[in-house]
Enzyme design. Structure first.
Site, PDB file in Angstrom:
ATOM      1  N   SER A 129      21.550 -44.121 -31.107  1.00  7.34           N
ATOM      2  CA  SER A 129      22.004 -45.227 -30.247  1.00  7.34           C
ATOM      3  C   SER A 129      21.618 -45.047 -28.777  1.00  7.34           C
ATOM      4  CB  SER A 129      23.518 -45.446 -30.403  1.00  7.34           C
ATOM      5  OG  SER A 129      23.823 -45.769 -31.753  1.00  7.34           O
TER       6      SER A 129
ATOM      7  N   HIS B  13      14.274 -36.597 -41.193  1.00  5.11           N
ATOM      8  CA  HIS B  13      15.181 -37.580 -40.580  1.00  5.11           C
ATOM      9  C   HIS B  13      16.429 -37.710 -41.464  1.00  5.11           C
ATOM     10  CE1 HIS B  13      16.849 -41.415 -39.279  1.00  5.11           C
ATOM     11  NE2 HIS B  13      16.202 -41.210 -38.133  1.00  5.11           N
TER      12      HIS B  13
ATOM     13  N   ASN C  22      11.226 -44.887 -33.225  1.00  6.91           N
ATOM     14  CA  ASN C  22      11.198 -44.770 -34.685  1.00  6.91           C
ATOM     15  C   ASN C  22      11.397 -46.172 -35.242  1.00  6.91           C
ATOM     16  OD1 ASN C  22      11.558 -44.242 -37.375  1.00  6.91           O
ATOM     17  ND2 ASN C  22      13.480 -43.122 -37.152  1.00  6.91           N
ATOM     18  N   TRP C  23      10.313 -46.733 -35.758  1.00  5.76           N
ATOM     19  CA  TRP C  23      10.380 -48.119 -36.231  1.00  5.76           C
ATOM     20  C   TRP C  23      10.957 -48.267 -37.637  1.00  5.76           C
ATOM     21  CZ3 TRP C  23       5.081 -50.645 -34.405  1.00  5.76           C
ATOM     22  CH2 TRP C  23       5.186 -50.898 -33.031  1.00  5.76           C
ATOM     23  N   LYS C  24      11.226 -47.149 -38.278  1.00  4.18           N
ATOM     24  CA  LYS C  24      11.828 -47.191 -39.622  1.00  4.18           C
ATOM     25  C   LYS C  24      11.077 -48.196 -40.520  1.00  4.18           C
ATOM     26  CE  LYS C  24      16.056 -45.586 -37.550  1.00  4.18           C
ATOM     27  NZ  LYS C  24      17.491 -45.376 -37.675  1.00  4.18           N
TER      28      LYS C  24
ATOM     29  N   GLY D 243      22.135 -45.638 -35.419  1.00  6.04           N
ATOM     30  CA  GLY D 243      22.223 -47.045 -35.808  1.00  6.04           C
ATOM     31  C   GLY D 243      23.632 -47.606 -35.768  1.00  6.04           C
TER      32      GLY D 243
ATOM     33  N   GLU E  31      19.903 -35.417 -33.828  1.00  6.77           N
ATOM     34  CA  GLU E  31      20.456 -36.758 -34.052  1.00  6.77           C
ATOM     35  C   GLU E  31      21.751 -36.650 -34.852  1.00  6.77           C
ATOM     36  OE1 GLU E  31      17.153 -39.895 -33.854  1.00  6.77           O
ATOM     37  OE2 GLU E  31      17.044 -39.023 -35.845  1.00  6.77           O
TER      38      GLU E  31
ATOM     39  N   GLU F  10      18.058 -40.140 -42.508  1.00  5.70           N
ATOM     40  CA  GLU F  10      17.996 -41.157 -43.565  1.00  5.70           C
ATOM     41  C   GLU F  10      17.218 -40.623 -44.771  1.00  5.70           C
ATOM     42  OE1 GLU F  10      16.587 -44.349 -41.087  1.00  5.70           O
ATOM     43  OE2 GLU F  10      18.543 -44.426 -40.122  1.00  5.70           O
TER      44      GLU F  10
ATOM     45  N   GLY G  25      16.659 -48.394 -32.978  1.00  6.38           N
ATOM     46  CA  GLY G  25      16.827 -49.824 -32.704  1.00  6.38           C
ATOM     47  C   GLY G  25      16.199 -50.294 -31.397  1.00  6.38           C
TER      48      GLY G  25
HETATM   49  P1  PGA Z   1      19.050 -45.532 -33.392  1.00  4.69           P
HETATM   50  O1  PGA Z   1      18.184 -44.631 -34.424  1.00  4.69           O
HETATM   51  O2  PGA Z   1      18.463 -45.327 -32.030  1.00  4.69           O
HETATM   52  O3  PGA Z   1      18.913 -46.930 -33.902  1.00  4.69           O
HETATM   53  O4  PGA Z   1      20.450 -45.014 -33.475  1.00  4.69           O
HETATM   54  C1  PGA Z   1      17.732 -43.346 -34.070  1.00  4.69           C
HETATM   55  C2  PGA Z   1      16.951 -42.753 -35.210  1.00  4.69           C
HETATM   56  O5  PGA Z   1      17.280 -42.995 -36.372  1.00  4.69           O
HETATM   57  O6  PGA Z   1      15.967 -42.029 -34.987  1.00  4.69           O
END
Ligand code: PGA
Length: 263
Positions: free
Chosen positions: A224, A97, A11-13, A184, A178, A99, A246
């Site tokens: 993570s 997601h 997931n490149w956000k 993150g 998640e 976020e 990440g």
């Molecule tokens: P992360 O993000 O691996 O940086 O914790 C996971 C995600 O948001 O899908």
């Protein structure tokens, strides 16, 4: 017991300018395809890069959006429709997601509508669920997951057979568990905590769907995940893969993670 194919998604956000996105996408795709791994791998990229990346995408590598609207078209400024993604030959989209939920006000109910839009268009939907630290600490883990999944399925108004799409072994639905507190933060869930939540999700899937459909739906862990902890997660019975933020941004680290996952 049904054998589900492992899946690792990046997931490149909101990261990477176009040249960098193209370079890294090709590096990851070439690395994966040349290793002839059995794992299904893909990347969820920012909308603005999807057209360029789609032109480079090869069969057996997934290109995903990070969100999708539910309508085919209309006066929805700033939104992208399922058919627009389909037109670019994008494989599917993340949906709900954390976020999107916490920063942009998306609800369980709108998540259900997005799920419908994606599935009815033949796109793969990666439905993200997970609890906050407060929900976990107040003993509401299963309740939260149940609420997120029940509302999304109910609001989607889809029948179990819709989720299967046209391929008998690859449903259009994948769940990504998640825990919000692990995204993150560098603080991943322990494999035991993740397994417990995945088991709860698997039991819920068996309540909603028939045995034959539920047993084919993969459940990914996210939060993570790195090359040095992926193996521990995949050794858990109910964890079918990972959604990686990440650690998917650097092709070297992401390829190492995928190769460790394959061992
Ligand atoms: P992360 O993000 O691996 O940086 O914790 C996971 C995600 O948001 O899908």
């Amino acid at each position: 017991m049904t054998k589900r194919k492992k899946m690792i998604l990046g997931n490149w956000k909101m990261y990477k300018q176009q040249q960098n996105a193209l370079h890294d996408f090709c590096a990851i795709q070439d690395g994966v395809l040349s290793s002839s791994t059995e794992i299904r791998v893909g990347v969820a990229a920012p909308y603005i890069h999807l057209s360029a990346l789609s032109q480079r995408r090869k069969d057996n590598f997934m290109l995903l959006a990070q969100n999708v609207h539910w309508e085919h078209e209309g006066p929805f400024t700033g939104e992208i429709s399922p058919s627009m993604l389909k037109d670019l030959q994008v494989s599917g989209s993340l949906i709900g997601h954390s976020e999107r939920r916490s920063l942009f006000g998306e609800s369980n109910s709108s998540t259900g509508k997005r799920l419908r839009g994606a599935i009815m268009c033949g796109l793969e939907a990666i439905l993200c669920v997970g609890e906050t630290l407060q929900e976990r600490e107040s003993g509401k883990l299963t309740e939260t997951l149940r609420e997120q999944l029940t509302t999304a399925f109910k609001e989607s108004h889809l029948a179990a057979c819709d989720f299967m799409g046209s391929h008998p072994d690859t449903p259009l639905l994948t769940i990504a568990y998640e825990p919000v507190w692990a995204i993150g933060t560098g603080k991943s869930a322990t494999p035991l905590q993740a397994q417990e939540a995945h088991n709860a999700i698997r039991l819920l899937l068996h309540e909603f769907f028939s045995q034959s459909v539920a047993s084919k739906i993969g459940v990914l862990y996210g939060g993570s995940v790195k090359s040095n902890n992926i193996k521990e997660f995949l050794s858990c019975e109910d964890i079918d893969g990972a959604l990686v933020g990440g650690a998917s941004l650097d092709p070297v680290e992401f390829l190492k993670l995928i190769s460790n996952a394959a061992r």
